[in-house]
Design a protein around this motif. Structure first.
Motif, PDB file in Angstrom:
ATOM      1  N   ARG A  93      50.214  26.134  93.202  1.00  0.00           N
ATOM      2  CA  ARG A  93      50.155  26.885  94.453  1.00  0.00           C
ATOM      3  C   ARG A  93      48.886  26.621  95.247  1.00  0.00           C
ATOM      4  O   ARG A  93      48.798  26.984  96.416  1.00  0.00           O
ATOM      5  N   ASP A 127      55.121  27.345  95.477  1.00  0.00           N
ATOM      6  CA  ASP A 127      55.281  28.457  94.547  1.00  0.00           C
ATOM      7  C   ASP A 127      56.688  28.339  93.978  1.00  0.00           C
ATOM      8  O   ASP A 127      57.663  28.283  94.744  1.00  0.00           O
ATOM      9  N   ARG A 178      58.614  30.340  92.904  1.00  0.00           N
ATOM     10  CA  ARG A 178      59.491  31.448  93.293  1.00  0.00           C
ATOM     11  C   ARG A 178      60.165  31.199  94.642  1.00  0.00           C
ATOM     12  O   ARG A 178      61.113  31.904  94.997  1.00  0.00           O
ATOM     13  N   GLY A 214      54.474  30.220  85.218  1.00  0.00           N
ATOM     14  CA  GLY A 214      55.000  31.532  84.856  1.00  0.00           C
ATOM     15  C   GLY A 214      53.887  32.560  84.909  1.00  0.00           C
ATOM     16  O   GLY A 214      52.741  32.234  85.215  1.00  0.00           O
ATOM     17  N   ASN A 215      54.221  33.795  84.598  1.00  0.00           N
ATOM     18  CA  ASN A 215      53.214  34.841  84.723  1.00  0.00           C
ATOM     19  C   ASN A 215      53.609  36.084  83.955  1.00  0.00           C
ATOM     20  O   ASN A 215      54.771  36.286  83.612  1.00  0.00           O
ATOM     21  N   ALA A 230      57.910  39.754  90.268  1.00  0.00           N
ATOM     22  CA  ALA A 230      57.043  38.581  90.095  1.00  0.00           C
ATOM     23  C   ALA A 230      57.363  37.850  88.799  1.00  0.00           C
ATOM     24  O   ALA A 230      57.404  36.608  88.762  1.00  0.00           O
ATOM     25  N   ASP A 248      61.145  36.463  89.003  1.00  0.00           N
ATOM     26  CA  ASP A 248      61.221  35.385  89.992  1.00  0.00           C
ATOM     27  C   ASP A 248      60.469  34.143  89.527  1.00  0.00           C
ATOM     28  O   ASP A 248      60.911  33.008  89.765  1.00  0.00           O
ATOM     29  N   GLY A 249      59.322  34.323  88.885  1.00  0.00           N
ATOM     30  CA  GLY A 249      58.532  33.178  88.437  1.00  0.00           C
ATOM     31  C   GLY A 249      59.024  32.576  87.133  1.00  0.00           C
ATOM     32  O   GLY A 249      59.260  31.362  87.043  1.00  0.00           O
ATOM     33  N   ASN A 250      59.199  33.433  86.137  1.00  0.00           N
ATOM     34  CA  ASN A 250      59.515  32.938  84.793  1.00  0.00           C
ATOM     35  C   ASN A 250      60.953  32.464  84.634  1.00  0.00           C
ATOM     36  O   ASN A 250      61.229  31.567  83.834  1.00  0.00           O
ATOM     37  N   GLY A 270      62.202  30.710  89.003  1.00  0.00           N
ATOM     38  CA  GLY A 270      61.375  29.543  89.311  1.00  0.00           C
ATOM     39  C   GLY A 270      61.703  28.365  88.417  1.00  0.00           C
ATOM     40  O   GLY A 270      61.793  27.217  88.879  1.00  0.00           O
TER      41      GLY A 270
END
Length: 250
Positions: A34, A58, A60, A87-88, A105, A108-110, A113
């Motif tokens: 990012r 990003d 996501r 990931g986060n 978050a 959407d990320g893990n 995404g």
């Protein structure tokens, strides 16, 4: 001919360590993240060893993922290895007290995404009839713990997606490896606890945690295995760790 690897979340932690080991092994790199300035720093460090290009997005953002990977020149689209590392973890608490923005978050990320990046890269691998996808899961995807249910669920989804990819893609010459790290000392806890350094540091006190290079080393081992070998799933715990939340501290 040199292999090409696309790594998400390549600016820190496991992603950066993987990029460094891949460069030492002569694997050309597509570094994704990012923050352009961080990508530039890693690129400058490694470009003396291998060819490096960077993509800023990003994971996501579905549109950005598809557009940026689609914008790669043809010679960079010959991707041999995909490391879905971005990931986060956000927040830690009971479900009834959870912040829905934190949930979004993580999911959407893990999960989403990983799917967006994979959707962009898998057709390129199918076209060449070869490839290797490495998904970074977590011990939390195998063992749920209280106050982390949404994070655990997101990483359990990665486990399922890894298995599903393997079932669908093995017949096309594409390997899929799921890597599930335990307690790794990276920016993970600092992000989870929203910049609270004291709280983040306590996570790793009293024992010798895994380092990002330990996970990167396992990833390199998996992608370098003979063609007759698929490393399907690796769980890596710290020496003092026997389960997701069981750590023997001094």
């Amino acid at each position: 001919m040199s292999r090409i690897a696309l790594i998400t979340g390549a600016t820190s932690g496991i992603g950066k360590a993987t990029a460094q080991l891949f460069a030492d092994a002569g694997i050309d790199l597509i570094l994704c993240g990012r923050r352009q300035e961080r990508l530039d720093e890693v690129s400058a460090e490694l470009s003396g060893k291998v060819k490096v290009t960077t993509l800023v997005f990003d994971v996501r953002d579905k549109g950005a993922v598809l557009a940026m990977i689609g914008s790669l020149p043809d010679d960079w689209k010959n991707i041999d290895i995909l490391v879905n590392n971005a990931g986060n973890a956000h927040g830690m608490g009971a479900l009834d007290e959870g912040d829905t923005e934190d949930w979004d978050a993580m999911i959407d990320g893990n999960v989403k995404g990983l799917l967006y990046v994979s959707k962009a890269v898998i057709p390129l691998m199918l076209e060449k009839g070869a490839g290797h996808i490495v998904n970074i899961s977590s011990i939390a995807g195998k063992q749920t713990y209280a106050n982390g249910a949404v994070y655990c669920a997101s990483k359990a989804a990665v486990e399922v997606l890894s298995e599903g990819m393997r079932l669908e893609l093995t017949q096309h010459g594409i390997k899929v490896t799921n890597v599930a790290p335990g307690a790794v000392e990276t920016e993970f806890s600092l992000v989870r606890f929203k910049g609270d350094e004291d709280r983040a540091e306590k996570v790793y006190q009293g024992f010798d945690p895994l380092q990002a290079v330990d996970i990167a080393d396992a990833i390199l081992y998996a992608v370098n295995a003979p063609s007759r070998v698929t490393i399907a799933d690796i769980t890596i715990l710290a020496g003092a760790q026997s389960a997701a939340t069981t750590i023997h501290r001094k």
